[in-house]
Design a protein around this motif. Structure first.
Motif, PDB file in Angstrom:
ATOM      1  N   GLN A 100      30.568  33.588  52.159  1.00 25.73           N
ATOM      2  CA  GLN A 100      30.556  35.023  52.436  1.00 25.73           C
ATOM      3  C   GLN A 100      31.405  35.756  51.399  1.00 25.73           C
ATOM      4  OE1 GLN A 100      29.111  36.996  54.604  1.00 25.73           O
ATOM      5  NE2 GLN A 100      30.416  38.786  54.820  1.00 25.73           N
ATOM      6  N   GLU A 101      32.507  35.102  50.999  1.00 25.28           N
ATOM      7  CA  GLU A 101      33.424  35.721  50.052  1.00 25.28           C
ATOM      8  C   GLU A 101      32.843  35.773  48.637  1.00 25.28           C
ATOM      9  OE1 GLU A 101      38.116  35.117  48.725  1.00 25.28           O
ATOM     10  OE2 GLU A 101      36.988  33.460  49.592  1.00 25.28           O
ATOM     11  N   GLY A 102      31.944  34.810  48.335  1.00 26.47           N
ATOM     12  CA  GLY A 102      31.292  34.815  47.016  1.00 26.47           C
ATOM     13  C   GLY A 102      32.248  34.649  45.861  1.00 26.47           C
ATOM     14  N   ARG A 103      33.250  33.818  46.026  1.00 22.86           N
ATOM     15  CA  ARG A 103      34.316  33.723  45.030  1.00 22.86           C
ATOM     16  C   ARG A 103      33.912  32.886  43.822  1.00 22.86           C
ATOM     17  NH1 ARG A 103      38.749  30.501  45.570  1.00 22.86           N
ATOM     18  NH2 ARG A 103      38.307  30.295  47.779  1.00 22.86           N
ATOM     19  N   TYR A 104      34.056  33.453  42.635  1.00 25.40           N
ATOM     20  CA  TYR A 104      33.791  32.755  41.380  1.00 25.40           C
ATOM     21  C   TYR A 104      35.127  32.219  40.866  1.00 25.40           C
ATOM     22  CZ  TYR A 104      32.201  32.029  36.575  1.00 25.40           C
ATOM     23  OH  TYR A 104      31.888  31.486  35.357  1.00 25.40           O
ATOM     24  N   ILE A 105      35.126  30.960  40.447  1.00 26.13           N
ATOM     25  CA  ILE A 105      36.402  30.324  40.112  1.00 26.13           C
ATOM     26  C   ILE A 105      36.756  30.528  38.641  1.00 26.13           C
ATOM     27  CG2 ILE A 105      37.639  28.133  40.019  1.00 26.13           C
ATOM     28  CD1 ILE A 105      35.600  27.312  42.335  1.00 26.13           C
ATOM     29  N   MET A 106      37.914  31.137  38.408  1.00 28.32           N
ATOM     30  CA  MET A 106      38.422  31.396  37.061  1.00 28.32           C
ATOM     31  C   MET A 106      39.904  31.047  37.041  1.00 28.32           C
ATOM     32  SD  MET A 106      36.728  35.199  36.637  1.00 28.32           S
ATOM     33  CE  MET A 106      36.940  35.526  38.399  1.00 28.32           C
TER      34      MET A 106
END
Lengths: 758, 758
Positions: free
Chosen positions: B580-586
């Motif tokens: 749900q958060e749609g977090r892209y990892i950087m």
């Protein structure tokens, strides 16, 4: 009048595009500028008939031509499909004039063309199905063997109790509307350069709206990890929904490259551009609207029969968008929609600018004027009475956290002199209104709609902003630079936007669904805030103040409690790096709208966090002798939430007026026996610059609570209003309703004849 | 025997280089592979005499040659200086054979060569100063007008009370040593492509060790912001200290590009490579060492007279490194050093592989063997007795947090059979030892020595690792991928290293001073830990465990408390994005060694956090008839802290043995009248592959407390020991001390003659 964004130092200021000088001096790199060592040129052999069996393909002469490095036909494709219904290269039949049959790669383009011409295809022609009426009829020949009929898709979408709402209506109108095929007509034709010379890495240079979607699709089809497909999207010369994702030429270039071990470029010709690539198809709408006597709208129903052409691509989206949007603009009790997408032997359609919404809004907007006429209500008043508001929730549970629709209608009507003019203009002069609404991104069919951004800062204070979103000409890279500049208190020309390469870019779902400013903008905002925090640490220590009291503005940093004691941004960055700690500043941020993906389920729920609204008023003059319509003036009001860059907002408004007037008055693919009769920019009539009307821009800023600095979209919202306004103005001028687009002189004269017949 | 790194899953495993397949198949892009639209070719006109006045430069014939786009001489350079003492193009005099006088740009290389040949220069020759002895003499002609003498630099560096320490010595030796000029002899010749067609952006493609230093220097000289100079360092075919930073050809290409508005490429020929570009100069050392009877070393003194050649470049560093390093290897009471750098009309020298340390270690190591002989102590025992230890602090306050010197000496001596062989070999067979120490990065003359790294993770779990450090062949990109892979529990081939473009790369001071593994490695470690934290959030929630209990290994994540319940790395990344958060990892991280910059001050203090140590034993056979030395075996022990990639460590050891044997036995620029007589790889004798001895690798792992996984360097530490070991082995074989490098057959025969004379 002061604007709401006046408090900012960069946001809301008129900023020329950062890529302007390079574009204007011809230095921007487009795909065709890329030349790789050993590069070959590809050419596609296409069907010369709209429908038939393939009896034989003879490639022997082409293979013998010196300089030819590969010839491929269906047997070389491993049965690869482009979309659910389209073989990459045809095996035993062709379904439209232009269908891909074979391809060659040769040392230069002339040799490739010659080789393609040396390939002979023997056909057994079949009678083509050239209209949805023919194709949809019971017992019609079925174009795709895997189906029982030519129905490509059908959708029913009901919100609220339409039966009850129509029953409660005092007046119901039913009208039919037709929108003819059009074409995207980019300035940069379709092109691809593929390097698949090593089996575990595919690199594709191509202009595209979403590098990520083509990357995912090509990875899936070639069974590669997503990260082993690299998309290089250098610059894109226009897109207008027409470059959403992967198409056959991308796969063909990749296969030719794989086979030859060399990079292969395929440049499409103007003929191919119009014969094969996709604008909108033929829309046949039946609209039904019910209202109370006082003009209160109760329900809208629509039936759509849409020509799919030979293959479906992503056209199922069009049906859903239209079904969905019926109930988004006016307060209704209910809406219902049935849409059918029907295969024909026409070229496969796709979207044109506006994703089908231009067609639907033209039909609905035109019918509303007839309803207003029937009820004796001013068209502007009818719209104002029914317009949605802030905090309104639609029957499908869409919720508006900000809404400037009424403000747009009121301001456009005031600025255009509506009251003074409507019904009072001389003969053959007319005025008309159109309204629209569109979402700012959101989780359409995906389970996430993420954008991300990363930032590096050099020791001279210059910022590298890494983005995954392409800029097809809309100026989104400049808008993103403005957001970063505002947050860091610097100027946009301090920022170097780096984008266009999936190996480098952080994830971004792309430039579609008007998500750029809102979604990528929020990601950039988050990345910039994360960056500012790192600089604030040094600044607060140096100034001896709390980090929370810091202001970043005009390349300086200071405490709001002691604004006289400042340090420069550049020095602070330098000091951060050159401190004992030696800290290099790197920021990152992402944004994904926290809404549900509703498009694939019941269609109920809030599909986006932000929606923008617009109203436009057109004034026209019709020459009753020739039928020629002159568009005199467009008054354009659009609720963009916050104009990050007013110059670019005006540019977008102008561009959409231009494109909308094209779709309303000029642009049509003239189809005969499945062929486009006017396949060039010479014959396909786009508006010319001198036909552009005076445009009055009204930027409405409702400061959306979720948008970056309150911003929403100006992507393809405005064009929804343009066609309606123009059609209504023409109807108003000639005193007879226009029900078909584009409004060519011939159709105007026909309407005048019909009117006189009555 | 189990290695200390056995507990890791990736670190310490033999990993082939990630760029190997591309390099081996010729697909890696080097500067010469880059072809830009409209690109011109440049050529430099060079002095044909070693010293003299320029009376006239006639460019008229060159200017008239069709295809020539620009001709520049001094008057077009705005007085630009390269370094403190070198005009970019000469005005009224020339100082060495090859000095830059003019340059041309033309449509192709042949035309550029022809045009360069058409430029005629009239000289009034002067008698050249070709040795430091001639040039340093009182009253000698002064080469550079802005100085009083030909002394380019002099340094005195005293640590401890040398006078006292020598007075307390029982035995003092004084010996002189000479090291002749050599050349870096890369596989990729010097080359630059400059695009300065727009006045506010300069892009330079060139192979270089530090993109950042050339970027800063060029920005300063052209008065551009640092971020407006973009350095593209695609691949580098060897560097060996010879590509530290900007040189004249970089500026000349930029000026030609600025003038023509087109990109300009300059490719140096083999002749230019040897005549102009820089290996080491002539070193004349006078060494004085004092010891107690029992072999305890008390003090070392050294005087160095170093031929600078015509210009200084960065040779002042050599003097300082040598002065500094005298007291780093053995426990001394004191050291003193005086170094003089003297201008001559020879070509300007620079560094060769080892930065002057090879020369100094040869001299010191050779003298120690004579000391051992004088005192009747075994050379290995003498070194073991005096070797520095962990936690030792030198007279200049350098501190060793880890130290494997004694372990290296003991293991090398055991493996080589030293006790069995030393003094017991047949005639003309010899064995010799050499030892070395070098720092792993640190703040040399800079106020920071920062490296940074950023990471993006694609949804398929593949990692993009952004680095600013170039890989000149040493395998550092693979080592960085290993560090990330270990921390994230994946494999190096899951990682795509992106480097070589200053617009994209996070800051990194470059591949020099052996800082790669230690400093960039620590930055990569920090970026990887930052990334892991982001993934851990999802994994811990999914597994229902604490983040702190998570283990990342073998592409899986699990809690150390419940190792049976695992989730895959790839799924966790996918789930993070598709939540749900749609977090892209950087992720991002940096490292800057928290030490003081000591090189420019009193020279006292700890210049680095980590130091590596090594010992090597050479076994040789000498043919007394021909003087030819055959290197039979090298036993190589090196304390790398932790072998991140043992395969690459062995490769580095082999490479340095190869280069060290070249400097010991083969490589010499034969100078006559200021010209190199052997300016090609045919005439300049490098060892051939069949001359490579058997190498026994002994990797010593002391697990440095500050290194990533305990790693230090294997950059150019090992080569320090090679020359000493070989020279001592030859001295041992012939029974007469070798005091000049390289040990050519002629010098061996001379030594034998001297010995027989006695």
């Amino acid at each position: 009048m002061p604007r709401k964004s006046d408090k900012y130092s960069v946001v809301g200021k008129r900023q020329p595009r950062l890529d302007g000088p390079l574009k204007a001096t011809g230095r921007s790199q487009f795909t065709d500028d890329v030349v790789l060592p050993g590069m070959l040129h590809g050419k596609i052999v296409r069907s010369a008939i709209p429908s038939g069996k393939i009896l034989n393909i003879d490639t022997s002469r082409a293979e013998k031509l010196p300089g030819v490095k590969a010839v491929i036909t269906h047997k070389d494709t491993d049965g690869l499909m482009v979309g659910a219904d389209q073989l990459l290269l045809r095996d035993d039949s062709v379904n439209y004039f232009g269908d891909e049959i074979a391809a060659v790669a040769a040392v230069d383009e002339d040799t490739a063309i010659e080789a393609a011409e040396l390939i002979t295809v023997e056909y057994e022609p079949m009678s083509p199905l050239l209209s949805v009426e023919e194709a949809a009829v019971e017992g019609a020949r079925v174009i795709h063997n895997h189906l029982d009929s030519n129905q490509a898709d059908d959708v029913t979408m009901n919100f609220g109790d339409a039966e009850k709402a129509f029953a409660e209506s005092d007046h119901i109108r039913v009208d039919e509307y037709t929108i003819n095929p059009s074409h995207s007509a980019f300035s940069e034709q379709h092109i691809v350069l593929a390097d698949y010379s090593l089996p575990d890495k595919l690199t594709i240079w191509t202009p595209i709206q979403s590098s990520v979607i083509i990357q995912m699709n090509m990875a899936f089809k070639f069974n590669l990890p997503v990260s082993k497909v690299r998309i290089m999207n250098l610059n894109t010369g226009g897109a207008f929904c027409g470059r959403g994702s992967d198409k056959a030429h991308h796969y063909i270039a990749a296969l030719l490259s794989r086979r030859t071990g060399r990079p292969v470029k395929i440049r499409c010709t103007a003929d191919e551009e119009f014969l094969v690539f996709r604008g909108g198809g033929t829309y046949n709408f039946k609209f039904k609207t019910g209202a109370k006597k006082d003009g209160t709208l109760k329900a809208i129903g629509a039936e759509l029969l849409l020509d799919c052409g030979a293959y479906m691509d992503a056209q199922f989206i069009v049906l859903r968008f239209i079904g969905f949007s019926l109930q988004m603009l006016y307060k209704l009790d209910a809406s219902n929609f049935t849409g059918r997408l029907v295969y024909t032997n026409n070229k496969p359609y796709f979207f044109h600018h506006g994703t089908g919404m231009v067609a639907m809004r033209f039909a609905l907007g035109s019918q509303l004027d007839l309803m207003a006429q029937d009820l004796g209500i001013d068209p502007v008043e009818l719209r104002l009475k029914n317009a949605v508001d802030k905090n309104f929730t639609t029957p499908s549970k869409i919720h508006y956290a900000s809404c400037g629709l009424k403000e747009c209608i009121r301001k456009a009507s005031r600025k255009s002199g509506w009251k003074r003019k409507h019904g009072k203009l001389p003969p053959y002069r007319g005025i008309g209104i159109g309204c629209g609404v569109i979402r700012s991104g959101g989780k359409g069919m995906m389970d996430h709609d993420t954008s991300a951004a990363t930032i590096n800062i050099e020791e001279d204070g210059k910022v590298s902003l890494f983005l995954g979103i392409p800029d097809m000409g809309q100026g989104s890279h400049t808008a993103m630079a403005i957001i970063t500049a505002e947050i860091l208190g610097i100027t946009p020309d301090d920022i170097n936007v780096i984008a266009g390469d999936t190996d480098l870019a952080p994830l971004d779902m792309g430039a579609m669904a008007q998500r750029g400013t809102f979604t990528t903008g929020n990601a950039v905002k988050n990345a910039s805030l994360n960056t500012r925090k790192q600089i604030a640490k040094t600044a607060a220590a140096k100034l001896g103040v709390k980090q929370s009291s810091l202001v970043f503005r005009d390349k300086k940093i200071y405490s709001k409690d002691a604004p006289d004691k400042t340090i420069t941004f550049e020095d602070t960055v330098y000091d951060t790096l050159h401190s004992q700690e030696g800290r290099y500043i790197m920021g990152s941020g992402f944004y994904n709208p926290p809404v549900e993906a509703v498009m694939s389920g019941t269609y109920e729920g809030n599909t986006s966090l932000a929606y923008s609204f617009g109203a436009q008023i057109a004034e026209v003059e019709v020459d009753p002798e020739t039928g020629i319509v002159t568009l005199l003036k467009m008054t354009v009001a659009h609720d963009v939430g916050c104009a990050i860059n007013p110059l670019a907002v005006e540019g977008q408004l102008d561009g959409q007026v231009f494109s909308g007037m094209g779709q309303s008055m000029y642009e049509e693919c003239l189809m005969e026996n499945g062929q486009v009769l006017n396949p060039s920019l010479l014959d396909y009539k786009l508006p010319r610059s001198f036909e552009m009307p005076e445009v009055e821009h009204i930027i409405v800023e409702t400061i959306d609570p979720y948008g970056p600095f309150g911003a929403k979209e100006v992507g393809q919202g405005p064009i929804q209003s343009t066609t309606q306004a123009i059609a209504n103005a023409v109807s108003n001028a000639i005193g007879y309703p226009i029900k078909e687009l584009p409004i060519t002189p011939e159709r105007v004269l026909n309407a005048l004849r019909q009117k006189n017949k009555k």
